[in-house]
Design an enzyme around this catalytic site. Sequence first.
Site, PDB file in Angstrom:
ATOM      1  CG  HIS A   6      -1.861  -1.154   1.281  1.00  0.00           C
ATOM      2  ND1 HIS A   6      -2.459  -1.578   2.444  1.00  0.00           N
ATOM      3  CD2 HIS A   6      -2.324  -1.964   0.298  1.00  0.00           C
ATOM      4  CE1 HIS A   6      -3.250  -2.612   2.173  1.00  0.00           C
ATOM      5  NE2 HIS A   6      -3.178  -2.869   0.880  1.00  0.00           N
ATOM      6  CG  LEU A   7       3.417   1.623  -2.481  1.00  0.00           C
ATOM      7  CD1 LEU A   7       3.672   1.129  -3.899  1.00  0.00           C
ATOM      8  CD2 LEU A   7       4.723   1.818  -1.742  1.00  0.00           C
TER       9      LEU A   7
END
Length: 465
Positions: A401-402
Amino acid sequence: MSYDVAIVGSGPGGAVTARECARRGLSVVVLEEGDHVEPGEVAPYSLEQMRRQYRHGGLTVALGRPPVAYTEASCVGGGSEVNSGLYHRPDSGVLDEWSRTNAIEGLGAAELAPWSTLVEERLSVATAPGPLSPASEVLRRGAETLGWDGLDVPRWQRPDEAGGKGARQTMLRTYLADAVAAGAEVRPRVRALRLRLERGRATGVHTDRGVVSADQVVVCGGAIQTPALLLRSGIRRNVGRGLSVHPTVKVLADFDAEVNDPADLATYQVKEFAPGLTLGGSAGRPGMIALGLSGTWERDRDLPADWPRQSVYYASIRGQGSGRVRLVPGFEDPLVTYALTRRDLAALRAGLGRLMLLLAAAGARVQVPSYVGAPRVLDADQVPSAAGAMTRGNASVMTVHLCGTAAMGEDRRRGVTDSFGRVHGVANLRVNDASLLPSAPGINPQGTLMAIAHRNVDQMLEGAG
Ligand SMILES: Cc1cc2nc3c(=O)[nH]c(=O)nc-3n(C[C@H](O)[C@H](O)[C@H](O)COP(=O)(O)OP(=O)(O)OC[C@H]3O[C@@H](n4cnc5c(N)ncnc54)[C@H](O)[C@@H]3O)c2cc1C
């Protein structure tokens, strides 16, 4: 050829943008660097999938101490084609926090609710029919024994007629299909090199297949590639700063009975400590299990022989650390760095400990935390020392998750765009992907970014920009 709208990237952000623009009669082109891989063409969580649908086969790392391994999809449909499909509505507390810290207008839960409903309907968001999978049941059983809160997380997956799990509703099956039906052109294997900017406005995109002209350009390349493209185009203010992730550590757990479904993973999440900490399950193909043991492989190489009885579980935190995406002259890939704070490291240790307690309560016989030189944990008494021995030097931290590298907001000291994704200081240029989220949201992010992407493109189409 000239278009009304050129969109770079076909992940959830780009797909929402393409569908809405095409449905309102605009001529739309979507430029996607990755390949078109039909859903079902490669086995989920397989090495072939890593090779065909991930950037650099999934082997990418943010430098730091410890380094954080991260994965980016690169294919038509972006992350939606490879991810687990777990859906959460945007968290109202987090939306309020973002509105405050970044001076974002119109981002309340009530304002986003109609967009969330639309996303849920189009993606057929629901919990899976029938009993929990064995890998999920482990998490539920452990949580119940310890009195912790958890839930079977809904997914974008439409059950089939026989009541089976059915197919995940990826962008290729939903938003991109709608966009194409409404006339959008999706061009795979086209890389955007830089934006064409003329007198302060975006007028197109330079690609490795020539120039594409457009009245509006929307950048949706994901939280690493979007800032890289902006930087390559000479747009620098705050760009690439504020990379925010969910740092994640894992444990391999071995049970008496079979728990592993190599084609799927646990949908149950333990939310007792949310939004700071989430406990859940990862993919468990033999290759993934071997990867989880890379820090203790010399000792534990015999374990994967029994892989159907093993599964990998994770503890994921809402990190307070921050990273940066920078260009390196002469190199195509950006340099990505991430600094875990001391508090993050403590939170990861606590999370690892809670995860191992939970797995012990659920009946795990052997546990191996995935850090270099980790001990085998055979009962709950050994958990505190095993969790406490994870350090900056030996930790094996990863994330999928960025966010945060082109944050939205009216506060120009922090934001790259305004409240609706319009890049400050450049006309006709927008960002509409996970880069806009000011920090990692503490939940799986796709539902949040899609609701925000819908809201932004609607504002664009109403002519406010
Ligand atoms: C393994 C995995 C599991 C996940 N599980 C979940 C989950 O269960 N639930 C959830 O909510 N989220 C999950 N996520 C996260 C979710 O997939 C991402 O948050 C989401 O896909 C981000 O969408 P995006 O539009 O910002 O970018 P992306 O999905 O990253 O798409 C960007 C696209 O742009 C393309 N691109 C980039 N640069 C260029 C360029 N210069 N030229 C042309 N094309 C370019 C890329 O190739 C890519 O296809 C997961 C992610 C991964 C990797």
